[in-house]
Motif scaffolding. Structure first.
Motif, PDB file in Angstrom:
ATOM      1  N   ASP A 122      -6.778   2.736   4.381  1.00 35.68           N
ATOM      2  CA  ASP A 122      -7.428   3.176   3.140  1.00 35.68           C
ATOM      3  C   ASP A 122      -6.436   3.690   2.107  1.00 35.68           C
ATOM      4  OD1 ASP A 122      -9.704   3.521   1.594  1.00 35.68           O
ATOM      5  OD2 ASP A 122     -10.032   5.590   2.256  1.00 35.68           O
ATOM      6  N   ARG A 123      -5.136   3.497   2.355  1.00 36.04           N
ATOM      7  CA  ARG A 123      -4.135   3.937   1.365  1.00 36.04           C
ATOM      8  C   ARG A 123      -4.319   3.176   0.052  1.00 36.04           C
ATOM      9  NH1 ARG A 123      -3.247   8.375   1.810  1.00 36.04           N
ATOM     10  NH2 ARG A 123      -5.160   8.157   3.008  1.00 36.04           N
ATOM     11  N   PRO A 124      -4.009   3.818  -1.067  1.00 34.79           N
ATOM     12  CA  PRO A 124      -4.100   3.118  -2.357  1.00 34.79           C
ATOM     13  C   PRO A 124      -3.210   1.879  -2.396  1.00 34.79           C
ATOM     14  CG  PRO A 124      -3.875   5.492  -2.693  1.00 34.79           C
ATOM     15  CD  PRO A 124      -3.663   5.248  -1.232  1.00 34.79           C
ATOM     16  N   ILE A 125      -3.712   0.838  -2.995  1.00 35.19           N
ATOM     17  CA  ILE A 125      -2.937  -0.387  -3.182  1.00 35.19           C
ATOM     18  C   ILE A 125      -2.052  -0.203  -4.410  1.00 35.19           C
ATOM     19  CG2 ILE A 125      -3.063  -2.844  -3.698  1.00 35.19           C
ATOM     20  CD1 ILE A 125      -5.768  -2.826  -2.167  1.00 35.19           C
ATOM     21  N   ILE A 126      -0.745  -0.406  -4.245  1.00 31.80           N
ATOM     22  CA  ILE A 126       0.198  -0.158  -5.344  1.00 31.80           C
ATOM     23  C   ILE A 126       0.962  -1.406  -5.758  1.00 31.80           C
ATOM     24  CG2 ILE A 126       0.476   2.292  -4.783  1.00 31.80           C
ATOM     25  CD1 ILE A 126       3.079   1.563  -3.345  1.00 31.80           C
ATOM     26  N   TRP A 154       9.405  -3.928   0.110  1.00 31.42           N
ATOM     27  CA  TRP A 154       9.517  -3.300   1.424  1.00 31.42           C
ATOM     28  C   TRP A 154       9.332  -1.795   1.277  1.00 31.42           C
ATOM     29  CZ3 TRP A 154      13.110   0.119   3.816  1.00 31.42           C
ATOM     30  CH2 TRP A 154      13.070   0.147   5.215  1.00 31.42           C
ATOM     31  N   VAL A 155       8.394  -1.245   2.040  1.00 31.33           N
ATOM     32  CA  VAL A 155       8.151   0.200   2.061  1.00 31.33           C
ATOM     33  C   VAL A 155       8.119   0.636   3.522  1.00 31.33           C
ATOM     34  CG1 VAL A 155       6.570   2.069   1.493  1.00 31.33           C
ATOM     35  CG2 VAL A 155       6.862   0.158  -0.100  1.00 31.33           C
ATOM     36  N   TYR A 156       9.081   1.452   3.921  1.00 32.27           N
ATOM     37  CA  TYR A 156       9.183   1.882   5.314  1.00 32.27           C
ATOM     38  C   TYR A 156       7.896   2.559   5.747  1.00 32.27           C
ATOM     39  CZ  TYR A 156      11.240   3.788   9.545  1.00 32.27           C
ATOM     40  OH  TYR A 156      11.505   4.086  10.859  1.00 32.27           O
ATOM     41  N   MET A 211       0.836  -1.197   0.000  1.00 29.81           N
ATOM     42  CA  MET A 211       0.000   0.000   0.000  1.00 29.81           C
ATOM     43  C   MET A 211       0.872   1.249   0.000  1.00 29.81           C
ATOM     44  SD  MET A 211      -2.716  -1.482   2.796  1.00 29.81           S
ATOM     45  CE  MET A 211      -3.827  -0.096   2.810  1.00 29.81           C
ATOM     46  N   GLU A 212       0.331   2.320  -0.533  1.00 30.00           N
ATOM     47  CA  GLU A 212       1.083   3.573  -0.657  1.00 30.00           C
ATOM     48  C   GLU A 212       1.454   4.118   0.726  1.00 30.00           C
ATOM     49  OE1 GLU A 212      -0.039   6.991  -3.491  1.00 30.00           O
ATOM     50  OE2 GLU A 212      -0.815   7.591  -1.526  1.00 30.00           O
ATOM     51  N   TRP A 213       2.721   4.505   0.859  1.00 25.09           N
ATOM     52  CA  TRP A 213       3.200   5.152   2.092  1.00 25.09           C
ATOM     53  C   TRP A 213       4.520   5.824   1.774  1.00 25.09           C
ATOM     54  CZ3 TRP A 213       0.217   5.527   6.319  1.00 25.09           C
ATOM     55  CH2 TRP A 213       0.788   6.080   7.476  1.00 25.09           C
ATOM     56  N   ASP A 214       4.695   7.059   2.205  1.00 24.17           N
ATOM     57  CA  ASP A 214       5.901   7.814   1.864  1.00 24.17           C
ATOM     58  C   ASP A 214       6.419   8.571   3.076  1.00 24.17           C
ATOM     59  OD1 ASP A 214       7.950   9.260   0.768  1.00 24.17           O
ATOM     60  OD2 ASP A 214       6.701  10.444  -0.592  1.00 24.17           O
TER      61      ASP A 214
END
Length: 350
Positions: free
Chosen positions: A165-169, A176-178, A135-138
């Protein structure tokens, strides 16, 4: 004033006899930048304990110039994440939280629209613990930027809906997304399953068994203690946690953290962007040691500003570093050099 540990000289503990001189030379030469504290233990005995003076802050609020010592609390920042991973393992053994294969969304039934989404149901607790939710996370943006995902989560009207509810990417488990959001979900599952606030549960199952009485857990504006970055501990107490883990989760003969959970947490599930292994909220890699025929596996918890808990279980090593270089990305170099070149690099006897 030194902390109350059993002690050994570096030479008696299997280090090069000039360990402390090499450390001092690193600071004197400028190859090592200033830090706040450094503690090293081997097989439960304190080998090195040094404190310094420097500017500090807590979650962005300045504390001014601080003389650090064994009784001074310090931000752990994201080292907190790894501690929360331990708490999940304890809660799991007690049957308080969902198993790793469970969809994480099932822990949040107040969002029926998200619970019914078949794509979101593919995201398991295991994916959440390994930051592979797809899922999107920045969090690459500065933490002063309101569009940084963790800051946006803290500002959201509902932090858990914001995360879930973050967009699924991408497919879960592939990248791995911190994500501090992932750890916020883990903290919520612990609280909901145990019926206790996270600091209270930590005090009962982890801190009290280790004799840790002094800690503080920072919370957001909604009063939720931050599982991603809110814990403050003294350096000796963080080292106490490390020594317990190196001893297979035991402290004074008592099993505090399940040994099977530790091994699972320290088994790489994915690689991070810079090639480190990542388990259940712990980083994994290796480093050469003169006293060993092959590089030592190390496990670590990393936090913004240079906060580190390094462990090399095969060598009985635990190392704590506190520093104040918050939000300065390149300042990871000094903690890494201390660990690789000063600590592990001077282990001359297995």
């Amino acid at each position: 004033m030194p902390s109350n540990w059993n002690r050994a000289t570096p030479e008696a503990a299997g280090f090069a006899a000039n360990l402390e001189r090499k450390l001092a030379a690193g600071f004197e030469s400028g190859l090592l930048l200033p830090i706040h504290a450094l503690l090293v233990a081997r097989t439960g005995k304190l080998v090195l304990e040094q404190y310094f003076e420097g500017e500090d802050e807590t979650w962005g609020d300045t504390l001014g110039r601080v003389q650090f010592g064994p009784e001074v609390l310090h931000d752990l920042r994201s080292v907190t994440k790894s501690i929360v991973g331990l708490l999940y393992g304890i809660a799991l053994e007690r049957g308080l939280v969902p198993p790793l294969q469970a969809p994480v969304i099932d822990g949040f039934p107040e969002y029926p629209d998200l619970v019914a989404d078949p794509e979101r149901r593919k995201v398991t607790v295991a994916h959440t613990l390994t930051m592979t939710m797809g899922m999107e996370w920045d969090e690459n943006k500065p933490y002063t930027d309101p569009t940084n995902s963790e800051i946006a989560m803290e500002m959201a009207a509902d932090r858990y809906r914001f995360i879930l509810d973050r967009p699924i990417i991408g497919a879960p488990g592939e990248k791995w997304v911190y994500s501090g959001g992932a750890v916020a979900l883990i903290g919520a599952l612990i609280e909901r399953g145990s019926g206790r606030k996270l600091p209270d549960f930590a005090r009962e199952v982890l801190f009290a068994p280790l004799g840790i009485t002094d800690f503080y857990w920072l919370a957001g504006s909604d009063g939720v203690a931050s599982p991603a970055s809110g814990l403050r501990l003294t350096a000796p107490d963080l080292l106490r946690i490390g020594a317990m883990l190196v001893d297979g989760g035991r402290h004074e003969g008592r099993q505090v953290v399940p040994e099977a959970w530790i091994e699972a947490s320290w088994t790489p599930a994915i690689q991070t962007w810079d090639g480190l292994g990542y388990g259940h909220l712990w980083y994994i890699h290796e480093a050469p040691a003169p006293g060993y025929a092959k590089p030592l596996r190390w496990i670590a918890a990393f936090g913004n500003g240079g906060q580190r808990l390094w462990l090399a279980p095969e060598a009985g090593l635990a190392c704590v570093i506190y520093a104040g270089d918050y939000n300065l990305f390149d300042r990871w170099v000094t903690p890494a050099r201390i660990w690789r070149e000063i600590v592990v690099g001077n282990v001359v006897r297995a």
